[in-house]
Design an enzyme around this catalytic site. Sequence first.
Site, PDB file in Angstrom:
ATOM      1  N   ILE A 187       0.841  -1.204   0.000  1.00 19.27           N
ATOM      2  CA  ILE A 187       0.000   0.000   0.000  1.00 19.27           C
ATOM      3  C   ILE A 187       0.874   1.252   0.000  1.00 19.27           C
ATOM      4  CG2 ILE A 187      -2.037  -1.055   1.068  1.00 19.27           C
ATOM      5  CD1 ILE A 187      -1.066   0.090   3.768  1.00 19.27           C
ATOM      6  N   SER A 188       2.155   1.084  -0.366  1.00 21.24           N
ATOM      7  CA  SER A 188       3.074   2.228  -0.338  1.00 21.24           C
ATOM      8  C   SER A 188       3.256   2.808  -1.733  1.00 21.24           C
ATOM      9  CB  SER A 188       4.410   1.824   0.291  1.00 21.24           C
ATOM     10  OG  SER A 188       4.980   0.714  -0.390  1.00 21.24           O
ATOM     11  N   ARG A 189       4.255   2.334  -2.460  1.00 21.28           N
ATOM     12  CA  ARG A 189       4.510   2.738  -3.841  1.00 21.28           C
ATOM     13  C   ARG A 189       4.976   1.514  -4.623  1.00 21.28           C
ATOM     14  NH1 ARG A 189       2.006   6.513  -2.755  1.00 21.28           N
ATOM     15  NH2 ARG A 189       2.432   8.765  -3.074  1.00 21.28           N
ATOM     16  N   ASP A 213      -2.096  -2.400  -4.064  1.00 27.33           N
ATOM     17  CA  ASP A 213      -2.846  -1.192  -4.411  1.00 27.33           C
ATOM     18  C   ASP A 213      -2.001  -0.280  -5.295  1.00 27.33           C
ATOM     19  OD1 ASP A 213      -5.117   0.537  -4.319  1.00 27.33           O
ATOM     20  OD2 ASP A 213      -4.064   1.813  -2.870  1.00 27.33           O
ATOM     21  N   GLU A 218       1.304   2.907 -13.439  1.00 22.40           N
ATOM     22  CA  GLU A 218      -0.115   2.815 -13.090  1.00 22.40           C
ATOM     23  C   GLU A 218      -0.939   3.522 -14.165  1.00 22.40           C
ATOM     24  OE1 GLU A 218       0.446   2.771  -8.216  1.00 22.40           O
ATOM     25  OE2 GLU A 218      -0.334   4.567  -9.196  1.00 22.40           O
ATOM     26  N   HIS A 237      -4.735   2.016  -6.966  1.00 23.32           N
ATOM     27  CA  HIS A 237      -4.157   3.053  -6.097  1.00 23.32           C
ATOM     28  C   HIS A 237      -5.267   3.877  -5.430  1.00 23.32           C
ATOM     29  CE1 HIS A 237      -0.316   5.702  -5.498  1.00 23.32           C
ATOM     30  NE2 HIS A 237      -1.096   5.690  -4.420  1.00 23.32           N
ATOM     31  N   ILE A 238      -6.080   3.187  -4.641  1.00 23.70           N
ATOM     32  CA  ILE A 238      -7.258   3.818  -4.043  1.00 23.70           C
ATOM     33  C   ILE A 238      -7.191   3.837  -2.520  1.00 23.70           C
ATOM     34  CG2 ILE A 238      -8.841   3.427  -5.958  1.00 23.70           C
ATOM     35  CD1 ILE A 238      -9.777   0.849  -4.558  1.00 23.70           C
ATOM     36  N   GLY A 239      -5.971   3.818  -1.975  1.00 22.70           N
ATOM     37  CA  GLY A 239      -5.816   3.789  -0.525  1.00 22.70           C
ATOM     38  C   GLY A 239      -6.542   4.914   0.197  1.00 22.70           C
ATOM     39  N   SER A 240      -6.516   6.107  -0.375  1.00 20.74           N
ATOM     40  CA  SER A 240      -7.164   7.259   0.274  1.00 20.74           C
ATOM     41  C   SER A 240      -8.469   7.636  -0.406  1.00 20.74           C
ATOM     42  CB  SER A 240      -6.225   8.468   0.245  1.00 20.74           C
ATOM     43  OG  SER A 240      -5.994   8.893  -1.099  1.00 20.74           O
TER      44      SER A 240
END
Length: 271
Positions: A187-189, A213, A218, A237-240
């Site tokens: 969940i980082s990069r 994620d 991407e 990439h929907i962590g936030s």
Amino acid sequence: VWYHKPAINEELLQSLPNLKVVASAGVGIDHLDLKLLSSYGVKVSNTPFIVSTDTADMGMALLLASSRRLVEGHEMAVSPGTEYFPADWLGTEVSGATLGILGMGKIGYKVAKRAKAFEMKILYHNRNQRKKEEESAVGAVYCKKIDDLLQQSDFVLLAVNLTPQTHKLIGKRELELMKPTATLINISRGLVVDQDALVEALQNKVIKAAALDVTYPEPLPRDHPLLKLKNVIITPHIGSATKKTRWVMMEEMAESIEAGLAGLPIPREVL
């Protein structure tokens, strides 16, 4: 700056002589050249605090989805060709399993809080060891060496910032240290993981599964081998990405811009 766009390079800076502040969404700043920006007298802000709760939730969601094979299960349940559910179609237990967290910052620590509620054993590696009372609150054990964490964990979750030190932190050697029954969660990069090595490890069953994620690039090219593997879950990439958090991120970016234009101290300035 949203999703790393526009690219803040020298050409753009030269074309914007009156630029005072760059407000970047999210916590990561690996896409910004801080020295270059500073040389042009441009200040930088981000939104580091608001994203941690939702991103920690996402980490646990990926862990649970992967361990219980939710995506595969959904596909089976809705497939027109399904006539029965096989009795030997099994997932992996989470309760009592060992979670290794690489990067025990705001996000990593909130993941640990959630994992404690799932009765998981928690190991972590960080640049600096957390205070004893913080460790005790979540039942986390510090691993001075990454290798120790990798060898013991059933789930390895990456929550580090992308820096020159963490670039491809997880490569072939690290994946081979993990249990063959282990799952990697990122969940980082994307660039924290050597993606080619990960593909090889998943294809050859060096590790059991991955839940990501983030990737690089991407989105991935549509013919990328990661997209063809059954033991991988990939999200965009929907962590936030919740309504409330994205709204607050926009508000915080606007506050930073207004302060920068007025010559006032910038909230959440990146130094």
